[in-house]
Structure formats: structure tokens, C-alpha cells
Design a protein around this motif. Structure first.
Motif, mmCIF file in Angstrom:
data_model
loop_
_atom_site.group_PDB
_atom_site.id
_atom_site.type_symbol
_atom_site.label_atom_id
_atom_site.label_comp_id
_atom_site.label_asym_id
_atom_site.label_seq_id
_atom_site.Cartn_x
_atom_site.Cartn_y
_atom_site.Cartn_z
ATOM 1 N N ASP A 296 -53.019 -84.432 -11.936
ATOM 2 C CA ASP A 296 -54.168 -84.595 -12.829
ATOM 3 C C ASP A 296 -53.825 -83.929 -14.157
ATOM 4 O OD1 ASP A 296 -54.624 -81.873 -12.517
ATOM 5 O OD2 ASP A 296 -56.623 -82.067 -11.647
ATOM 6 N N ALA A 297 -54.820 -83.690 -14.983
ATOM 7 C CA ALA A 297 -54.555 -83.222 -16.347
ATOM 8 C C ALA A 297 -53.890 -81.850 -16.400
ATOM 9 C CB ALA A 297 -55.862 -83.185 -17.141
ATOM 10 N N HIS A 298 -54.085 -81.011 -15.363
ATOM 11 C CA HIS A 298 -53.560 -79.648 -15.417
ATOM 12 C C HIS A 298 -52.816 -79.245 -14.152
ATOM 13 C CE1 HIS A 298 -56.472 -79.263 -18.789
ATOM 14 N NE2 HIS A 298 -55.579 -78.427 -19.251
ATOM 15 N N THR A 299 -52.344 -80.207 -13.354
ATOM 16 C CA THR A 299 -51.613 -79.851 -12.139
ATOM 17 C C THR A 299 -50.431 -80.786 -11.921
ATOM 18 O OG1 THR A 299 -52.965 -81.249 -10.679
ATOM 19 C CG2 THR A 299 -53.702 -78.969 -11.012
ATOM 20 N N ALA A 300 -49.483 -80.315 -11.126
ATOM 21 C CA ALA A 300 -48.323 -81.113 -10.739
ATOM 22 C C ALA A 300 -47.885 -80.680 -9.355
ATOM 23 C CB ALA A 300 -47.180 -80.944 -11.742
ATOM 24 N N VAL A 301 -47.215 -81.587 -8.649
ATOM 25 C CA VAL A 301 -46.744 -81.315 -7.289
ATOM 26 C C VAL A 301 -45.285 -81.740 -7.180
ATOM 27 C CG1 VAL A 301 -46.979 -81.872 -4.835
ATOM 28 C CG2 VAL A 301 -49.022 -81.596 -6.238
ATOM 29 N N PRO B 28 -64.257 -81.406 -12.613
ATOM 30 C CA PRO B 28 -63.063 -81.271 -11.769
ATOM 31 C C PRO B 28 -63.201 -80.121 -10.776
ATOM 32 C CG PRO B 28 -62.647 -80.366 -13.951
ATOM 33 C CD PRO B 28 -64.004 -81.011 -14.012
ATOM 34 N N LEU B 29 -62.449 -80.211 -9.691
ATOM 35 C CA LEU B 29 -62.346 -79.108 -8.750
ATOM 36 C C LEU B 29 -61.727 -77.889 -9.429
ATOM 37 C CD1 LEU B 29 -60.955 -80.626 -5.414
ATOM 38 C CD2 LEU B 29 -62.903 -79.077 -5.578
ATOM 39 N N SER B 30 -62.044 -76.710 -8.924
ATOM 40 C CA SER B 30 -61.334 -75.517 -9.366
ATOM 41 C C SER B 30 -59.889 -75.608 -8.883
ATOM 42 C CB SER B 30 -61.991 -74.267 -8.786
ATOM 43 O OG SER B 30 -61.822 -74.237 -7.370
ATOM 44 N N LEU B 31 -59.012 -74.812 -9.460
ATOM 45 C CA LEU B 31 -57.614 -74.849 -9.050
ATOM 46 C C LEU B 31 -57.471 -74.423 -7.592
ATOM 47 C CD1 LEU B 31 -54.803 -75.538 -10.074
ATOM 48 C CD2 LEU B 31 -54.500 -73.132 -10.671
ATOM 49 N N ASP B 32 -58.251 -73.437 -7.163
ATOM 50 C CA ASP B 32 -58.222 -73.042 -5.746
ATOM 51 C C ASP B 32 -58.684 -74.192 -4.866
ATOM 52 O OD1 ASP B 32 -57.454 -70.122 -5.534
ATOM 53 O OD2 ASP B 32 -59.052 -69.975 -7.010
ATOM 54 N N LEU C 227 -44.770 -78.154 -3.280
ATOM 55 C CA LEU C 227 -44.945 -76.990 -4.151
ATOM 56 C C LEU C 227 -45.936 -77.416 -5.226
ATOM 57 C CD1 LEU C 227 -44.025 -74.100 -4.722
ATOM 58 C CD2 LEU C 227 -42.134 -75.020 -6.058
ATOM 59 N N PHE C 228 -47.069 -76.725 -5.291
ATOM 60 C CA PHE C 228 -48.176 -77.112 -6.161
ATOM 61 C C PHE C 228 -48.317 -76.108 -7.289
ATOM 62 C CE2 PHE C 228 -52.945 -76.811 -6.826
ATOM 63 C CZ PHE C 228 -53.057 -77.967 -7.559
ATOM 64 N N VAL C 229 -48.400 -76.597 -8.537
ATOM 65 C CA VAL C 229 -48.558 -75.712 -9.690
ATOM 66 C C VAL C 229 -49.700 -76.227 -10.554
ATOM 67 C CG1 VAL C 229 -46.094 -75.164 -9.681
ATOM 68 C CG2 VAL C 229 -46.946 -76.963 -11.191
ATOM 69 N N GLY C 230 -50.324 -75.313 -11.269
ATOM 70 C CA GLY C 230 -51.407 -75.740 -12.145
ATOM 71 C C GLY C 230 -51.801 -74.652 -13.118
ATOM 72 N N ALA D 113 -52.001 -74.650 -20.918
ATOM 73 C CA ALA D 113 -53.366 -74.901 -21.378
ATOM 74 C C ALA D 113 -53.506 -76.272 -22.036
ATOM 75 C CB ALA D 113 -53.799 -73.802 -22.350
ATOM 76 N N GLY D 114 -52.423 -76.790 -22.580
ATOM 77 C CA GLY D 114 -52.461 -78.099 -23.229
ATOM 78 C C GLY D 114 -52.409 -79.265 -22.270
ATOM 79 N N GLY D 115 -52.173 -79.000 -20.993
ATOM 80 C CA GLY D 115 -52.131 -80.058 -19.992
ATOM 81 C C GLY D 115 -50.808 -80.096 -19.257
ATOM 82 N N ALA D 116 -50.647 -81.131 -18.425
ATOM 83 C CA ALA D 116 -49.424 -81.328 -17.649
ATOM 84 C C ALA D 116 -48.647 -82.494 -18.238
ATOM 85 C CB ALA D 116 -49.770 -81.605 -16.189
ATOM 86 N N ARG D 117 -47.330 -82.328 -18.364
ATOM 87 C CA ARG D 117 -46.510 -83.395 -18.934
ATOM 88 C C ARG D 117 -45.110 -83.338 -18.325
ATOM 89 N NH1 ARG D 117 -46.536 -79.039 -22.192
ATOM 90 N NH2 ARG D 117 -44.608 -78.425 -23.287
ATOM 91 N N LEU D 118 -44.455 -84.484 -18.290
ATOM 92 C CA LEU D 118 -43.072 -84.579 -17.854
ATOM 93 C C LEU D 118 -42.154 -84.557 -19.064
ATOM 94 C CD1 LEU D 118 -43.374 -87.383 -15.145
ATOM 95 C CD2 LEU D 118 -42.912 -84.961 -14.716
ATOM 96 N N LEU D 119 -41.070 -83.807 -18.994
ATOM 97 C CA LEU D 119 -40.087 -83.816 -20.069
ATOM 98 C C LEU D 119 -39.293 -85.117 -20.015
ATOM 99 C CD1 LEU D 119 -38.661 -80.172 -20.141
ATOM 100 C CD2 LEU D 119 -40.689 -81.112 -21.253
ATOM 101 N N SER D 120 -38.898 -85.597 -21.157
ATOM 102 C CA SER D 120 -38.119 -86.825 -21.228
ATOM 103 C C SER D 120 -36.690 -86.574 -20.766
ATOM 104 C CB SER D 120 -38.114 -87.348 -22.664
ATOM 105 O OG SER D 120 -37.373 -86.473 -23.505
#
Length: 288
Positions: free
Chosen positions: A102-107, A137-141, A167-170, A258-265
Motif C-alpha cells: 500500500d502507500a506506506h508498506t512493502a513486503v 487505513p489500518l494502523s501499521l500494527d 519480511l514486512f516493513v512500513g 514519510a513520502g510513501g513506498a516506492r521501488l528503485l529503478s
């Protein structure tokens, strides 16, 4: 226009997984027909995933939660190698193991590749469904616990050899801090700190992380750390793929802050790999 079936119009839980379990339980990953143990060995497996936190511009004054008192990391980098193995064979050289959910998490996923990918996609839909139903949205927990529930539903398959270990990060938008969560195959959820790794190469990657990570890394330095840790893991673990210079296949790297989740090119990661390879020339072990 054909009307939606009644189950789509009836009020119910904000959990998409519960909705699916009530109306199409056969579509849930944990309800697959259990294979034999020998069959489990014929499924591609993926490793290795690492994560490191970075940044602390407020000097720990931002009210973040962390095991290291006064340290409130402002971002996290998640990375995975691209190899999947099938016994002693390389099943794929360019599998993707890191996903934005989602906007602030990655797995990142380790374990049985097909089930892990399906589980992460279901998790992403679960988060989107909850936000649409509840209007927030749900809380991170809450997100970490939802992923744990999905893993627990896969326990039957895990006991047959088809385990998934994510492995979950956010970025916690309420506490203003980046966080990392590890899991076991039974759905146990554990918050990790500073850095972590999972998968067959994790033993070597985590050893590298202990030496390379330090408090206050900036984003480029954190990206360099995860790429170098995967490189060291590939040096000792046959199931972990190192940077493939000939095919230009690099690790998948995600950044969450804080700016969101993104993949590096590929170009961004390729530059980091090129610098690492040059630094390791005549020094393959990376001795400092």
C-alpha cells in the motif's frame, strides 16, 4: 446491466479474507489441496530478503518507538535477490520477491514462491478493502497482524513443506517512525529493530548487516548496505543470486518513508551494483 450477487450488497466484515472465506473458501491460499512431501520439493523457492532502517534527523525527539532509546528511524530499505531454486537447479534468475502493498508498506517474501506471491497479493487486496469499507487505513500494527493471520491460515501447507516467511516493513504515520516486522511459519509476528533478514542466505546477510549498519545512515548509504549484504549472502549461499552483470539483473529494492513506498529503478540499483563491484575488485571478501 447485471445486478451484483446478494453477497456483494450485504453488509459485513471489513476483512476481505473473511468475505472470501464465507463465499469462495477454495480461493484462499491455505485451502489448497495438500501435496505430498515429495511434491513440495518440486516447487520453486525464493530467498533472500533483507531490511535496514535509516535516518534520524530529529535526533530521536519525534516520539517514535524503538528498542534503541532515542532512535526514531525515518525510513526503511527492503531488498531481495532475484533467484528462485528448484532443488539443485536454478528455477528462475529474475523472480520478483519485493512488493509494495500500500502507500506506506512493502513486503519481501522467502519460501515457496508461488504461494508467497499469492499471499502477498491477497494481503494487498485486504488492506485496500479495509480502507474502502472503513474509510481509513489500518494502523501499521493492524497491518502486521493481518499478515500474521494470513500466514496462520497457511500453516497446513507449511507443515507439508510449502512454507512462506515474509519480511514486512512500513512507515508508521501515527508514530512517525519506520518499523520492521519478521514472522515465523505459524504466523508469529515479531518487531525487529535496526536491520533484519530472512531466507536461506539470511545467516550470511545478517552477519554483513551487523558490520555495515550504523545509526543515522542516509537513504543512499542504506541502499548500499542492503545490496552489499545480498552480495555477501550470494557469496556463501547457493540459493541466493548475486548481481548478474552479464544479464543486468539486479536486486529488487524498495524504500519506505514519510513520502510513501516506492521501488528503485534498475538504473538506480545498477549504479549501486557497479560501485560495489568496483570497490570489491581485488577484494572479493570486502575486507575493510
Amino acid at each position: 446491466m447485471t445486478a451484483l450477487p446478494p453477497e456483494f450488497r450485504a453488509p459485513g466484515s471489513s476483512s476481505f479474507t473473511e468475505f472470501l472465506g464465507a463465499h469462495a473458501p477454495d480461493l484462499l491460499p491455505g485451502n489448497r489441496v495438500l501435496p505430498t512431501a515429495a511434491g513440495a520439493e518440486l516447487t520453486p523457492h525464493g530467498t533472500t530478503i533483507v531490511a535496514v532502517t535509516f535516518g534520524d534527523p530529529a535526533g530521536g525527539a519525534g516520539g517514535g518507538r524503538h528498542v534503541s532509546e532515542g532512535y526514531a528511524p525515518q525510513g526503511v530499505v527492503l531488498a531481495g535477490d532475484r533467484r528462485a531454486t528448484l532443488g539443485n537447479l536454478i528455477a528462475s534468475r529474475d523472480i520478483r520477491k519485493v512488493f509494495l502493498t500500500d502507500a506506506h508498506t512493502a513486503v519481501g517474501i522467502a519460501g515457496t514462491a508461488g504461494i508467497a506471491t499469492e499471499l502477498v497479493r491477497l494481503f494487498a487486496v485486504e488492506l485496500e478493502h479495509y480502507e474502502k469499507v472503513e474509510g481509513a487505513p489500518l494502523s501499521l500494527d493492524g497491518k502486521a497482524n493481518r499478515l500474521a493471520t494470513l500466514l496462520r491460515s497457511n500453516l497446513g501447507l507449511a507443515l507439508q513443506g510449502l512454507a512462506v516467511v515474509p519480511l514486512f516493513v512500513g512507515y508508521d504515520t501515527r508514530a512517525h517512525v519506520a518499523r520492521v516486522f519478521g514472522y515465523d511459519v505459524a504466523g508469529g509476528c515479531y518487531e525487529e529493530h535496526d536491520h533484519h533478514g530472512v531466507g536461506s542466505g539470511a545467516l550470511f546477510a545478517r552477519g554483513a548487516l551487523k558490520k555495515l549498519w550504523r545509526r543515522g545512515l542516509d537513504e543512499p548509504a542504506a541502499v548500499r548496505v542492503v545490496v552489499e549484504a545480498l552480495h555477501d549472502a550470494a557469496d556463501d549461499d547457493a540459493a541466493t543470486g548475486g548481481p548478474d552483470v552479464g544479464r543486468r539483473i539486479w536486486p529488487t529494492v524498495a524504500v519506505v518513508d514519510a513520502g510513501g513506498a516506492r521501488l528503485l529503478s534498475d538504473a538506480e540499483v545498477g549504479d549501486v551494483v557497479a560501485a560495489l563491484v568496483e570497490d570489491r575488485r581485488d577484494n572479493p571478501g570486502g575486507v575493510r
